[in-house]
Design a protein around this motif. Structure first.
Motif, PDB file in Angstrom:
ATOM      1  N   CYS A 182      -1.395   2.730  -2.883  1.00 41.71           N
ATOM      2  CA  CYS A 182      -2.086   2.659  -4.180  1.00 41.71           C
ATOM      3  C   CYS A 182      -2.076   1.252  -4.751  1.00 41.71           C
ATOM      4  O   CYS A 182      -3.076   0.786  -5.296  1.00 41.71           O
ATOM      5  N   CYS A 183      -0.928   0.613  -4.652  1.00 40.70           N
ATOM      6  CA  CYS A 183      -0.729  -0.688  -5.294  1.00 40.70           C
ATOM      7  C   CYS A 183      -0.992  -1.801  -4.292  1.00 40.70           C
ATOM      8  O   CYS A 183      -1.527  -1.569  -3.216  1.00 40.70           O
ATOM      9  N   LEU A 184      -0.622  -3.016  -4.647  1.00 45.76           N
ATOM     10  CA  LEU A 184      -0.944  -4.171  -3.819  1.00 45.76           C
ATOM     11  C   LEU A 184       0.331  -4.734  -3.198  1.00 45.76           C
ATOM     12  O   LEU A 184       1.308  -4.991  -3.897  1.00 45.76           O
ATOM     13  N   THR A 185       0.311  -4.894  -1.882  1.00 42.86           N
ATOM     14  CA  THR A 185       1.455  -5.464  -1.182  1.00 42.86           C
ATOM     15  C   THR A 185       0.963  -6.384  -0.092  1.00 42.86           C
ATOM     16  O   THR A 185      -0.110  -6.168   0.481  1.00 42.86           O
ATOM     17  N   ARG A 186       1.731  -7.376   0.188  1.00 43.06           N
ATOM     18  CA  ARG A 186       1.427  -8.237   1.321  1.00 43.06           C
ATOM     19  C   ARG A 186       1.961  -7.562   2.584  1.00 43.06           C
ATOM     20  O   ARG A 186       3.111  -7.158   2.635  1.00 43.06           O
ATOM     21  N   GLY A 187       1.140  -7.492   3.591  1.00 43.55           N
ATOM     22  CA  GLY A 187       1.548  -6.816   4.808  1.00 43.55           C
ATOM     23  C   GLY A 187       0.737  -5.553   5.012  1.00 43.55           C
ATOM     24  O   GLY A 187      -0.054  -5.146   4.168  1.00 43.55           O
ATOM     25  N   ASP A 188       0.942  -4.918   6.151  1.00 42.20           N
ATOM     26  CA  ASP A 188       0.177  -3.720   6.493  1.00 42.20           C
ATOM     27  C   ASP A 188       0.547  -2.545   5.605  1.00 42.20           C
ATOM     28  O   ASP A 188       1.707  -2.383   5.222  1.00 42.20           O
ATOM     29  N   GLN A 189      -0.441  -1.752   5.303  1.00 43.52           N
ATOM     30  CA  GLN A 189      -0.162  -0.486   4.634  1.00 43.52           C
ATOM     31  C   GLN A 189       0.494   0.463   5.628  1.00 43.52           C
ATOM     32  O   GLN A 189       0.032   0.592   6.755  1.00 43.52           O
ATOM     33  N   PRO A 190       1.592   1.102   5.216  1.00 43.80           N
ATOM     34  CA  PRO A 190       2.265   2.007   6.150  1.00 43.80           C
ATOM     35  C   PRO A 190       1.420   3.248   6.412  1.00 43.80           C
ATOM     36  O   PRO A 190       0.580   3.635   5.600  1.00 43.80           O
ATOM     37  N   GLU A 191       1.653   3.855   7.552  1.00 43.64           N
ATOM     38  CA  GLU A 191       0.937   5.083   7.885  1.00 43.64           C
ATOM     39  C   GLU A 191       1.501   6.238   7.064  1.00 43.64           C
ATOM     40  O   GLU A 191       2.702   6.408   6.947  1.00 43.64           O
ATOM     41  N   ILE A 192       0.606   7.020   6.495  1.00 42.03           N
ATOM     42  CA  ILE A 192       1.007   8.215   5.749  1.00 42.03           C
ATOM     43  C   ILE A 192       0.984   9.390   6.721  1.00 42.03           C
ATOM     44  O   ILE A 192      -0.078   9.774   7.218  1.00 42.03           O
ATOM     45  N   ILE A 193       2.157   9.920   7.022  1.00 43.90           N
ATOM     46  CA  ILE A 193       2.227  11.025   7.966  1.00 43.90           C
ATOM     47  C   ILE A 193       2.410  12.335   7.219  1.00 43.90           C
ATOM     48  O   ILE A 193       2.944  12.373   6.112  1.00 43.90           O
ATOM     49  N   GLY A 194       1.944  13.396   7.818  1.00 46.56           N
ATOM     50  CA  GLY A 194       2.077  14.713   7.213  1.00 46.56           C
ATOM     51  C   GLY A 194       3.372  15.383   7.634  1.00 46.56           C
ATOM     52  O   GLY A 194       4.247  14.778   8.266  1.00 46.56           O
ATOM     53  N   ASN A 195       3.481  16.627   7.271  1.00 53.03           N
ATOM     54  CA  ASN A 195       4.663  17.416   7.609  1.00 53.03           C
ATOM     55  C   ASN A 195       4.508  17.914   9.040  1.00 53.03           C
ATOM     56  O   ASN A 195       3.651  18.746   9.333  1.00 53.03           O
ATOM     57  N   ALA A 196       5.337  17.387   9.927  1.00 54.71           N
ATOM     58  CA  ALA A 196       5.234  17.740  11.345  1.00 54.71           C
ATOM     59  C   ALA A 196       5.580  19.197  11.593  1.00 54.71           C
ATOM     60  O   ALA A 196       5.259  19.748  12.650  1.00 54.71           O
ATOM     61  N   PHE A 197       6.244  19.820  10.635  1.00 55.26           N
ATOM     62  CA  PHE A 197       6.672  21.208  10.821  1.00 55.26           C
ATOM     63  C   PHE A 197       5.703  22.211  10.173  1.00 55.26           C
ATOM     64  O   PHE A 197       5.943  23.409  10.192  1.00 55.26           O
ATOM     65  N   ASN A 198       4.617  21.691   9.592  1.00 50.95           N
ATOM     66  CA  ASN A 198       3.644  22.551   8.920  1.00 50.95           C
ATOM     67  C   ASN A 198       2.335  22.513   9.712  1.00 50.95           C
ATOM     68  O   ASN A 198       1.681  21.483   9.805  1.00 50.95           O
ATOM     69  N   LYS A 199       1.941  23.641  10.301  1.00 49.54           N
ATOM     70  CA  LYS A 199       0.732  23.680  11.105  1.00 49.54           C
ATOM     71  C   LYS A 199      -0.517  23.485  10.261  1.00 49.54           C
ATOM     72  O   LYS A 199      -1.514  22.937  10.720  1.00 49.54           O
TER      73      LYS A 199
END
Length: 876
Positions: free
Chosen positions: A138-155
């Motif tokens: 949402c905000c501004l940072t220097r560097g790559d935006q991290p990957e937003i991962i979902g819940n691996a245990f929720n189909k």
């Protein structure tokens, strides 16, 4: 609001002129330049992978590579959201309604209070990183935006989303976020600093650190341009990669085509200059023909040509006759006749059956029977006196010698009516036409024995032409048998008639030669014409043999033109010009002043760090170097803690330079740093909270404690949160700091809240339940007395979170008295009585403790803490 100024130029003007100027300046630049800026905005700096991507986009833009699915995004408008001057002060208010983000619980709200300092602690795995990942998007940072991962245990994991609330211009504004939505300028007003963005200020591989936002765009763009330029120049080396081909010296159109090969040449035009098989077979006979012609007179040559016409004419005639019957067109016509015959016969038969229904013979009225009827009619008309047909009642039939009765008369009348009908006539006509063609096919001869002389003559004009004729006539023989069958096929294989076309060409060419030959001069012209034809054929043979190399050169010419176009865009002068303009606008020095001021705040005294700027090859840089050192790279001399402090100083200097007052977020700013440097960072961030909202996420209990101590010592109000997790969910929010990190004062405040909760529950709880809460309360109270001894009584000479012993604090411990010791021993003894951990005798048990007594014991530690705080021993 303080703003650094030099010659009355505000740093806020710097950002207005720099970012806006770069945004406007970039609009007419090549797509790959703009994508370089885009990647720099995203990553802070360009790594080798980014540079290779930029090179690929440059090739796509100019046709050197096919555009992939990512090209439309790379060529889209640049997004400078968050980089323009701050319009309003923005505070982060809350994060709620989170769905689809890792294991974060969905029913939590992280609501920030009005205090400027918010400290959020979470152990590994409690969801801290998931919250900060959302904020980095949402905000501004220097560097790559991290990957937003979902819940691996929720189909059925939903799309990652959250509700972000901010306070802007004293109004609460809510935004519904997901990773696919475009940037929001207000949210981008908030800056984020983490260990990854720290490397964009101090890089171990690059001594030129501290590239303020705006100028770092030009710096990285210059790097990208030089990378593309180097690759294009390397690709253009080694004689431009062209294949060296022998030159054609003739004047043929093919030689001219090859001589003028360029980037404008249409590759498909090569096919117009490639020798066919027939042309290749024509070369050697033509050579012999030229040699023979040079030794002949006009008369002899003309007689020879006329004799050739006489030899070729029969073969030409038979080919024409055969094609009239067996060509592809003839088959189509025959097929139409056959279809027409079947159609008309069927129609006539239907009429016959309707007309002659009830006759004793089924074949009566058929086409074969029709012949019999016609002969009978002819006989009766010619031989009988009446010459009337069909016969009438009471007449005698000359064939069966029987009298015609009424029934026979009627039948013969119907037969005559049917046979005179148009359908029967059309059916007969169609059958006769089809049978005539079949008969002609059966009578035609496909033997070439009578044409050997003609075939040998054709071989003198083109090698192996006789074999092509024999192959064609073999196919015609097969087709003849096929055409003669009772049922024609739906389709047939098409004939290759090139040999007949060659025969016609040779025949016509001989006729033209005969007509043109009247003198020796005419013969010489004919020889010259044949020599030109031979040159052209040999040139086409050359193209046929070198086709791949010629195509390679055409493609190389086109590639060179495209590369030259890219190279023409690799001039960094415009980058140097805009960098120089910015540098000359008296805005660099204030940035340096802001940075030096930040370094001073961190107490850098081990060495002097100098900052200077320079412009080299379009690359405006800010160099951080160490004074009076042979090694000018800070990263090679400064410790990790010093580097991190320098990076934070760069980050905060940019905030000052931009006159920003919006919130800043720090994600584990002291990750892996020593206690001493962590303490400096804690002090600096707490001080910064006086100017703006400062939100600090940390998993370090020590750093959390240092932040709390620094805030308490400066009497700065702050909010605390702790993340916890269950077996299923993470990010469960608790509105307090972790107990181990609390100072004595913080623990006393926490115990007062616990006591208030015990009071509320006492009305409904049983005595045993209250008793159990007492055990818990006195356990925490005992730990608070231990922390008081460490912090207040012993003046932090020895602390459990530090390796060293602060002996310089011993001078303040001169007034510890027996009364102090007695108070502590009495309190510790009482706490030990009521906390769990010692098994008391059953008969004795523990005396009942009242809430009033618990409150009195809590006041005891509070009063003693205040006494020690006001004592000279704690005024360090």
């Amino acid at each position: 609001m303080s703003v650094f100024k030099t010659k009355n130029v505000s740093l806020k003007v710097y950002y207005m002129t720099t970012i806006n100027k770069i945004a406007q300046w970039s609009k007419d630049k090549p797509i790959w330049w703009q994508h370089s800026l885009r990647l720099t905005l995203m990553h802070g700096k360009l790594d080798s992978e980014d540079l290779n991507e930029i090179l690929k986009i440059a090739k796509m833009e100019h046709g050197l590579e096919k555009k992939n699915d990512n090209y439309p995004y790379c060529s889209s408008d640049l997004d400078f959201t968050g980089y323009f001057p701050e319009q309003h002060k923005v505070f982060l208010h809350s994060i709620s309604d989170i769905q689809g983000v890792a294991l974060l619980a969905e029913n939590q709200t992280l609501e920030f209070s009005n205090e400027n300092l918010i400290i959020i602690y979470g152990e590994n795995g409690t969801g801290k990183s998931s919250y900060t990942n959302i904020l980095k998007h949402c905000c501004l940072t220097r560097g790559d935006q991290p990957e937003i991962i979902g819940n691996a245990f929720n189909k059925n994991n939903p799309i990652p989303q959250a509700k972000i609330s901010v306070i802007c211009n004293e109004k609460k504004i809510q935004y519904f976020w997901n990773p696919e939505k475009p940037s929001i300028d207000i949210l981008k007003s908030i800056r984020v600093f983490d260990s990854l963005s720290a490397h964009h200020y101090i890089n171990k591989e690059d001594e030129l650190g501290f590239k303020p936002i705006g100028l770092n765009l030009l710096s990285e763009l210059s790097k990208a341009v030089n990378h593309v330029k180097l690759n294009m120049e390397e690709d253009n080396m080694a004689n431009n990669g062209l294949i060296n081909l022998p030159e054609l010296t003739s004047c043929s159109v093919t030689a001219e085509f090859i001589t003028k090969l360029s980037a404008n040449t249409n590759e498909d035009d090569i096919n117009l200059h490639i020798a066919s098989v027939e042309e290749l077979q024509r070369i050697e006979p033509l050579k012999k023909e030229i040699i023979q012609s040079k030794s002949q007179t006009v008369k002899i040559k003309k007689e020879e040509l006329q004799q050739n016409i006489r030899i070729l004419t029969p073969l030409k005639k038979i080919c024409e006759d055969i094609l009239n019957l067996l060509s592809d067109e003839a088959f189509e016509n025959l097929k139409k006749q056959y279809v027409d015959k079947i159609k008309k016969e069927t129609f006539a038969e239907n009429m016959r059956q309707q007309t002659l229904k009830g006759l004793p013979l089924e074949s009566i009225g058929g086409l074969n029977w029709l012949s019999l009827w016609q002969e009978a009619k002819n006989f009766i008309v010619k031989e009988t006196k009446k010459k009337i047909f069909p016969l009438k009642k009471e007449e005698y039939c000359p064939l069966c010698l029987q009298e015609i009765d009424e029934r026979s008369e009627k039948r013969m009348a119907n037969l005559d009516k049917y046979l005179n009908a148009q359908a029967a006539k059309e059916a007969k006509k169609a059958k006769d036409l089809f049978d005539q063609n079949i008969n002609e096919l059966s009578n035609i001869s496909l033997s070439l024995n009578s044409y050997e002389a003609a075939l040998n003559l054709l071989n003198l004009h083109q090698d192996n032409l006789d074999k092509k004729f024999k192959k064609l006539f073999s196919k015609l023989e097969e087709r003849k048998k096929l055409f003669s069958t009772s049922n024609l096929p739906e389709k047939i294989e098409k004939l290759d008639l090139k040999c007949i076309d060659e025969l016609k060409y040779i025949f016509t060419n001989i006729e033209m030669q005969i007509e043109s030959l009247y003198s020796d001069e005419d013969l010489l012209k004919l020889i010259n014409k044949k020599e030109l034809e031979l040159s052209h054929l040999e040139d086409k043979k050359y193209v046929q043999e070198n086709k791949e190399n010629i195509i390679s050169n055409i493609r190389r010419y086109k590639r060179i033109r495209m590369q030259d176009k890219i190279l023409s865009e690799c001039n960094t002068k415009s980058i140097s010009d805009i960098s120089s303009t910015i540098n000359q606008s008296n805005v660099v020095q204030p940035l340096m002043d802001a940075f030096k001021n930040e370094l001073s705040e961190f107490g850098f005294n081990r060495f002097n760090v100098e900052v200077d700027s320079r412009n080299k090859r379009g690359n405006q840089q800010f160099k951080i170097s160490i004074s009076n050192s042979k090694i000018s790279t800070v990263a090679k001399i400064a410790s990790e803690g010093e580097q991190r402090c320098i990076a934070i100083a760069c980050f905060l200097a940019e905030m000052k330079a931009d006159s920003r007052k919006s919130a800043v977020i720090f994600d584990d700013p002291v990750n892996s740093l020593s206690h001493g440097w962590s303490k400096r960072v804690a002090k600096r961030l707490v001080d910064e909270s006086k100017e703006r909202q400062v939100i600090i996420f940390t998993h370090s209990l020590t750093f959390c404690k240092l932040l709390l101590e620094s805030a308490e010592s400066k009497d700065i109000k702050h909010s605390n949160f702790t993340f916890e997790r269950s077996f299923r969910d993470a990010g469960i929010i608790r509105c307090h700091a972790p107990w181990p990190a609390l100072t004595t004062g913080g623990r006393i405040k926490a115990l007062r809240k616990k006591l208030e909760n015990i009071k509320k529950r006492s009305k409904n709880n049983t005595i045993n339940q209250i008793h159990n809460e007492c055990y818990n309360f006195y356990g925490y109270l005992r730990e608070s007395w231990e922390r008081l001894v460490e912090e207040k009584l012993l003046n932090k000479v020895v602390t459990r979170f530090e390796r060293g012993i602060q002996t310089n604090r011993l001078s303040k411990l001169t007034d510890i008295c027996q009364d102090d010791i007695d108070k502590i021993n009495k309190a510790m003894k009482k706490c030990s009585t009521y906390l769990r951990g010692h098994d008391s005798a059953t008969a004795i048990g523990e005396p009942y403790i009242s809430i009033e007594e618990m409150e009195q014991d809590l006041n005891t530690i509070y009063n003693f803490s205040q006494e020690l705080q006001n004592s000279p021993r704690c005024r360090s």
